[in-house]
Design an enzyme around this catalytic site. Structure first.
Site, PDB file in Angstrom:
ATOM      1  N   GLY A  57       0.689  -1.407  -0.039  1.00  8.82           N
ATOM      2  CA  GLY A  57       0.315  -0.159  -0.417  1.00  8.82           C
ATOM      3  C   GLY A  57       1.241   0.943   0.270  1.00  8.82           C
ATOM      4  O   GLY A  57       2.091   0.804   0.192  1.00  8.82           O
ATOM      5  N   GLY A  59       0.539   4.941   1.704  1.00  6.03           N
ATOM      6  CA  GLY A  59      -0.098   6.911   2.494  1.00  6.03           C
ATOM      7  C   GLY A  59       1.191   7.564   2.233  1.00  6.03           C
ATOM      8  O   GLY A  59       2.101   7.791   1.366  1.00  6.03           O
ATOM      9  N   GLY A  62       4.308   7.273   2.986  1.00  8.04           N
ATOM     10  CA  GLY A  62       5.612   6.321   1.581  1.00  8.04           C
ATOM     11  C   GLY A  62       4.863   4.989   1.048  1.00  8.04           C
ATOM     12  O   GLY A  62       3.737   4.886   1.969  1.00  8.04           O
ATOM     13  N   VAL A  64       4.862   0.892   1.187  1.00  8.68           N
ATOM     14  CA  VAL A  64       4.784  -0.005   2.478  1.00  8.68           C
ATOM     15  C   VAL A  64       4.597  -1.552   1.814  1.00  8.68           C
ATOM     16  O   VAL A  64       3.847  -2.005   0.879  1.00  8.68           O
ATOM     17  CB  VAL A  64       3.704  -0.370   3.411  1.00  8.68           C
ATOM     18  N   LYS A  78       8.239   0.093   6.072  1.00 11.66           N
ATOM     19  CA  LYS A  78       7.293   1.114   6.142  1.00 11.66           C
ATOM     20  C   LYS A  78       8.409   2.127   5.079  1.00 11.66           C
ATOM     21  O   LYS A  78       9.633   2.933   5.517  1.00 11.66           O
ATOM     22  CB  LYS A  78       7.162   1.283   6.459  1.00 11.66           C
ATOM     23  N   ASP A 175      -5.628   9.240  14.022  1.00 12.25           N
ATOM     24  CA  ASP A 175      -5.802   9.496  12.347  1.00 12.25           C
ATOM     25  C   ASP A 175      -6.353   8.282  12.363  1.00 12.25           C
ATOM     26  O   ASP A 175      -5.940   6.753  11.468  1.00 12.25           O
ATOM     27  CB  ASP A 175      -4.894   9.157  11.235  1.00 12.25           C
TER      28      ASP A 175
END
Length: 386
Positions: A57, A59, A62, A64, A78, A175
């Site tokens: 993924g 975000g 950056g 992952v 990550k 978050d």
């Protein structure tokens, strides 16, 4: 970098705590703090040189990547984006925070890599990835039966209670959302991504900021409008997430409420019309009626516009774990476009007694509002064209 010496010390302390080390044990066991600093070359090979095929993924921090270490351990790497202006600060923040906490409902930090411009975090790998990959994908949402969804709701609540009240220092995540909840092999939830989290040392309970960070749809109105951050900021986000888990719908969905986006207003209107259970995900053929209704009401309680009326995570956990209880009637939910400061107080919730379950654990009953019983039978939904 200025934070590297302190990071080195924190990693050493974390390793000693995790391994039960005391003074003198490092030499006897041949332990090196460098075990928690991964070499860039090692992570390159582990991720097949950060291949797109290994990407899990991406975000704001950056991408992952999934990795396989030489010892056979699977990890999630990550990688800090080199073009991210806030990346270094978020990286430092996440490392320092995760080194302070350990809980079964929080993702485990295994170490990091700091070599030249490269900065990476290495986590335990969770094969089922994030909650949103199940919840909002039609062919996967059916695998989240009601029992699993309730387990996820309670697990996230336990993780937040730890951050707010049981960790060495209070931590506000800022978050909480479906994509930041990772699922292990048994679909147990783990809170992840602490890049925006805020540490509250001492007795501080809130702060004001002009820099609003987070994800649209999950941000509490007092934070979005006035920059006020407290534990109730996470409570609001948690409430939105609970409603998403129950309904299988995203919080901003143009198909809801006659084309007007907003899961909160949709859930509120259903509850006001006496049709609360119409919010339930149609893919759930069986569910506990009282448990589901309680979760919807709890979600609305957490999302109330009046900050003082929202429960804290200790109260939320009491409600989720109690055998029988009465919940307060929720007030109108807040929205990011309309927030009012109010100073009224609320009694939330009232403890009325306790009972013991068969395992010997104590459960507390809370009161005032709508009655629910955890012992009600499951309900089978017949397709009514919803």
């Amino acid at each position: 970098m200025g934070f590297l010496p302190s990071l080195y010390g924190c990693l050493k302390l974390k390793r000693k705590v995790n391994e039960g080390a005391v003074k003198g044990e490092e030499e006897e066991e041949g332990f090196s703090t460098q075990d928690l600093f991964f070499k860039f070359q090692t992570l390159q090979i582990a991720t097949n040189f950060f291949s797109e095929l290994n990407q899990l993924g991406r975000g704001g921090f950056g991408p992952v990547f999934k990795g396989l270490l030489p010892n056979g351990q699977e990890v999630a790497v990550k990688k800090l984006s080199n073009v991210s202006k806030q990346g270094v600060r978020e990286f430092t923040n996440e490392v320092k925070l995760l080194l302070r906490v350990q809980h079964r409902n929080l993702v485990t930090l295994l170490g990091c890599c700091v070599e030249g411009p490269e900065k990476m975090l290495v986590y335990e790998y969770l094969p089922n990835r994030s909650l949103d990959n199940f919840l909002f994908v039609t062919d996967k949402s059916a695998s989240l039966d009601w029992s699993r969804r309730f387990t996820i709701i309670t697990g996230i609540a336990r993780g937040l209670l730890y951050l707010h009240e049981e960790a060495p220092e209070r931590i506000i995540h800022r978050d909480i959302k479906a994509s930041n909840i990772l699922l292990d092999e048994q679909l147990n939830p783990k809170i992840s991504d602490f890049g925006l989290a805020r540490l509250f040392p001492g007795d501080d309970t809130h702060f004001n900021t002009f820099q609003i960070t987070g994800t649209r749809g999950y941000i509490a109105p007092e934070y979005a409008m006035h920059g006020i951050v407290s534990v109730k900021t996470d409570v609001f986000s948690y409430g939105v997430l609970v409603l998403e888990i129950v309904s299988g719908k995203k919080n901003l969905d143009s198909k809801l409420d006659n084309g007007k986006p907003g899961l909160l207003s949709y859930a509120w209107n259903l509850s006001q019309g006496g049709n609360t259970l119409d919010l339930i995900d149609p893919s759930l053929q069986k569910f506990n009626r009282d448990e589901a209704a309680m979760c919807i009401q709890l979600g609305l309680l957490c999302c109330q516009a009046n900050v003082a009326d929202r429960p804290n995570m200790n109260s939320v956990n009491l409600m989720l774990l109690s055998d029988s209880f009465t919940l307060p009637v929720p007030g109108k939910p807040g929205t990011q476009g309309c927030a009012r400061r109010r100073t009224t107080t609320s009694s939330f919730p009232t403890v009325t007694g306790s009972t013991s379950n068969t395992t010997g654990a104590t459960k507390t009953s809370v009161s005032s509002g709508s009655d629910f019983s955890r012992n009600s039978i499951s309900v089978s939904l017949i397709d009514e064209g919803r």
